[in-house]
Design a protein around this motif. Structure first.
Motif, PDB file in Angstrom:
ATOM      1  N   LEU A 113       0.816  -1.210   0.000  1.00  0.00           N
ATOM      2  CA  LEU A 113       0.000   0.000   0.000  1.00  0.00           C
ATOM      3  C   LEU A 113       0.852   1.263   0.000  1.00  0.00           C
ATOM      4  CD1 LEU A 113      -2.847  -0.972   2.496  1.00  0.00           C
ATOM      5  CD2 LEU A 113      -2.959  -0.855   0.000  1.00  0.00           C
ATOM      6  N   GLU A 114       1.990   1.217   0.649  1.00  0.00           N
ATOM      7  CA  GLU A 114       2.866   2.380   0.719  1.00  0.00           C
ATOM      8  C   GLU A 114       3.366   2.814  -0.659  1.00  0.00           C
ATOM      9  OE1 GLU A 114       3.780  -0.585   2.352  1.00  0.00           O
ATOM     10  OE2 GLU A 114       2.746  -0.061   4.191  1.00  0.00           O
ATOM     11  N   ALA A 115       3.371   1.896  -1.609  1.00  0.00           N
ATOM     12  CA  ALA A 115       3.904   2.178  -2.945  1.00  0.00           C
ATOM     13  C   ALA A 115       2.858   2.765  -3.894  1.00  0.00           C
ATOM     14  CB  ALA A 115       4.481   0.894  -3.556  1.00  0.00           C
ATOM     15  N   LEU A 116       1.594   2.812  -3.482  1.00  0.00           N
ATOM     16  CA  LEU A 116       0.529   3.281  -4.369  1.00  0.00           C
ATOM     17  C   LEU A 116       0.466   4.795  -4.421  1.00  0.00           C
ATOM     18  CD1 LEU A 116      -2.426   0.911  -3.377  1.00  0.00           C
ATOM     19  CD2 LEU A 116      -0.613   0.546  -5.066  1.00  0.00           C
ATOM     20  N   ASP A 117       0.193   5.321  -5.624  1.00  0.00           N
ATOM     21  CA  ASP A 117      -0.064   6.750  -5.723  1.00  0.00           C
ATOM     22  C   ASP A 117      -1.551   6.989  -5.422  1.00  0.00           C
ATOM     23  OD1 ASP A 117      -1.593   6.368  -8.109  1.00  0.00           O
ATOM     24  OD2 ASP A 117       0.140   6.765  -9.382  1.00  0.00           O
ATOM     25  N   ARG A 118      -1.962   8.240  -5.401  1.00  0.00           N
ATOM     26  CA  ARG A 118      -3.343   8.578  -5.006  1.00  0.00           C
ATOM     27  C   ARG A 118      -4.379   7.918  -5.926  1.00  0.00           C
ATOM     28  NH1 ARG A 118      -6.089  12.709  -1.915  1.00  0.00           N
ATOM     29  NH2 ARG A 118      -8.256  12.086  -2.113  1.00  0.00           N
ATOM     30  N   THR A 119      -4.139   7.906  -7.222  1.00  0.00           N
ATOM     31  CA  THR A 119      -5.074   7.309  -8.179  1.00  0.00           C
ATOM     32  C   THR A 119      -5.182   5.804  -7.949  1.00  0.00           C
ATOM     33  OG1 THR A 119      -4.559   9.018  -9.792  1.00  0.00           O
ATOM     34  CG2 THR A 119      -5.592   7.016 -10.634  1.00  0.00           C
ATOM     35  N   GLU A 120      -4.056   5.161  -7.737  1.00  0.00           N
ATOM     36  CA  GLU A 120      -4.071   3.714  -7.486  1.00  0.00           C
ATOM     37  C   GLU A 120      -4.754   3.407  -6.156  1.00  0.00           C
ATOM     38  OE1 GLU A 120       0.051   2.657  -9.894  1.00  0.00           O
ATOM     39  OE2 GLU A 120       0.159   3.265  -7.783  1.00  0.00           O
ATOM     40  N   TRP A 121      -4.488   4.221  -5.138  1.00  0.00           N
ATOM     41  CA  TRP A 121      -5.124   4.041  -3.832  1.00  0.00           C
ATOM     42  C   TRP A 121      -6.646   4.094  -3.986  1.00  0.00           C
ATOM     43  CZ3 TRP A 121      -3.771   2.885   1.149  1.00  0.00           C
ATOM     44  CH2 TRP A 121      -4.710   3.168   2.143  1.00  0.00           C
ATOM     45  N   GLU A 122      -7.139   5.109  -4.657  1.00  0.00           N
ATOM     46  CA  GLU A 122      -8.581   5.253  -4.836  1.00  0.00           C
ATOM     47  C   GLU A 122      -9.161   4.108  -5.661  1.00  0.00           C
ATOM     48  OE1 GLU A 122     -10.586   7.372  -3.336  1.00  0.00           O
ATOM     49  OE2 GLU A 122      -8.984   8.502  -2.381  1.00  0.00           O
TER      50      GLU A 122
END
Length: 143
Positions: A10-19
């Motif tokens: 999860l730490e590697a995700l950008d905002r778009t990927e997180w959403e």
């Protein structure tokens, strides 16, 4: 977005990927009741007024905190402290280094598979504007 980004920490995700990790179940948008003595949470079938109960998505996600001030914005920083997230939640699964379920749209390629699998709130909720007392809406479902 990167290919198979959901397999990254999860730490590697950008905002778009997180959403994009959200499976769209709508379960986090249900009201829960808490026992004042034990702290135990009890789910209801009462959905936030902003939840589109058919699509299982927020009708005004970007501005939701204006309409629902206590709506929680899930972040890497608060993920571990939120004990009411569904057991099937993609954020919870990935935080525990577990794979997503086959019905998750990122795996299936289809946003309807979560509903077809019966893993969303589609078809069994009422809106908080119609519900009345939450005590009358307790459900015996695992969230």
């Amino acid at each position: 977005m990167r290919e198979r980004f959901w397999e990254l920490p999860l730490e590697a995700l950008d905002r778009t990927e997180w959403e994009a990790l959200c499976d769209g179940c709508g379960k986090c948008c249900l009201h829960k009741l808490e026992d004042a003595e034990t702290g135990e949470l009890f789910p209801t079938n009462v959905a936030c007024r902003l939840l589109d109960r058919r699509a299982c998505r927020c009708r005004d996600y970007k501005n939701r905190k204006v309409h629902v001030p206590d709506c929680v914005r899930l972040t890497l920083g608060n993920l571990w402290g939120i004990d009411w997230l569904p057991s099937t939640c993609a954020y919870r699964l990935r935080a525990d280094d577990k794979p997503l379920f086959g019905w998750h749209y990122l795996i299936s390629g289809n946003r309807e598979t979560i509903h077809e699998a019966g893993m969303s709130v589609r078809g069994w909720t009422v809106t908080e504007d119609e519900a009345g007392d939450l005590e009358h809406h307790l459900v015996d479902r695992e969230l």
